[in-house]
Design an enzyme around this catalytic site. Structure first.
Site, short mmCIF file in Angstrom:
data_model
loop_
_atom_site.label_atom_id
_atom_site.label_comp_id
_atom_site.label_asym_id
_atom_site.label_seq_id
_atom_site.Cartn_x
_atom_site.Cartn_y
_atom_site.Cartn_z
N GLU A 61 1.02 -1.14 0.06
CA GLU A 61 -0.29 0.04 0.09
C GLU A 61 0.73 1.21 0.10
OE1 GLU A 61 -4.06 -1.80 2.42
OE2 GLU A 61 -2.28 -0.91 3.49
N ASP A 85 -13.45 -5.99 -1.36
CA ASP A 85 -14.45 -7.19 -1.11
C ASP A 85 -15.62 -6.84 -0.34
OD1 ASP A 85 -14.06 -7.91 1.99
OD2 ASP A 85 -12.09 -7.43 1.37
N GLY A 136 -13.11 -3.73 3.43
CA GLY A 136 -14.32 -4.20 3.13
C GLY A 136 -15.55 -3.10 2.65
N MET A 187 -9.10 -1.99 9.63
CA MET A 187 -8.65 -1.98 10.91
C MET A 187 -7.56 -0.81 11.45
SD MET A 187 -7.60 -6.16 10.48
CE MET A 187 -6.96 -6.34 12.11
N GLU A 188 -7.30 0.14 10.86
CA GLU A 188 -6.55 1.10 11.09
C GLU A 188 -7.22 2.66 11.35
OE1 GLU A 188 -4.96 -2.19 9.53
OE2 GLU A 188 -5.66 -0.93 8.19
#
Length: 238
Positions: free
Chosen positions: A16, A206, A82, A182-183
């Site tokens: 990333e 996703d 997601g 998650m961040e």
């Protein structure tokens, strides 16, 4: 007068941030607490780029170090997520972030409520961590030429990889989320506590329900290239 303070860019995974680091002019690196910070210029604009690793604690530590050492005028968190009610391949820019796994409901609080102390002020109870709307609008405008769809909305963060259809639906209903990862929420919290504007960008990889691309690593690499292109197009306007 031109602002010489850098723009900070943080991603969780190596893929990333590598596309951005490879485009830096005059790149220099420094390691702090096991995290490597790459500084240089992107399209003539000073930037500092770091890979934080997955999860809220890694992201918060990286953000705090970046703020203390480099005094960024804006921090951008980039990566994949997601999707919640948006399509794979779309982009979501956060208008705010929530931490869906912070739970003190047993004490009578609303799910996700955080307790933040800023200086000598009283502890502040906050559910939605604000992101910089001006930066988000600039990034979204540039994203229209790169992504299939570009949205502004709530990004939900937690120390959990969501791969469940019902959890996906619940995040949309409970928080109005358009993306889950998650961040971002912990980066937004560290920025909020320090008074630093932030933007959280998430390319949808996703649908947070096991519906992911067949070749996920290839998809993430392609997404990273798009994110780098987006930042190159937008950085001079931020």
């Amino acid at each position: 007068m031109e602002n010489k303070s850098p723009i900070g860019i943080i991603g969780a995974m190596e893929v990333e941030v590598n596309s951005i680091i490879s485009r830096l002019s005059g790149e220099q690196s420094e390691s702090v607490a096991g995290l490597v910070f790459h500084s240089g210029t992107l399209e003539g604009v000073p930037v500092v780029v770091a890979q934080c690793g997955p999860g809220k604690v890694n992201a918060a530590v990286c953000t705090q170090i970046m703020i203390l050492k480099y005094s960024p005028r804006l921090i951008i968190n980039t990566g994949v997520a997601g999707g919640v009610g948006v399509k794979i391949g779309d982009l979501v820019a956060a208008e705010s972030c929530v931490q869906h796994d912070f739970d003190t409901r047993a004490l009578g609080d609303k799910l996700g409520t955080l307790f933040i102390r800023r200086g000598d002020s009283e502890t502040e109870n906050i559910l939605e961590l604000p992101c910089d709307r001006i930066a988000a609008k600039v990034l979204l405008e540039e994203a229209k030429a790169i992504y299939g769809g570009a949205h502004m909305g709530v990004v939900a963060t937690g120390d959990e990889f969501v791969a469940d259809k019902e959890k996906n639906r619940w995040l949309g209903e409970q928080f109005g989320a358009k993306a889950v990862e998650m961040e971002g929420g912990s980066i937004a919290q560290a920025c909020y506590m320090n008074g630093v504007p932030c933007a959280v960008l998430r390319a949808i990889s996703d649908s947070a329900n096991n519906d992911s691309p067949v070749d996920f690593p290839a998809f993430v690499r392609e997404t990273a290239e798009k994110s780098a292109e987006l930042l190159i197009r937008a950085v001079q306007k931020l």
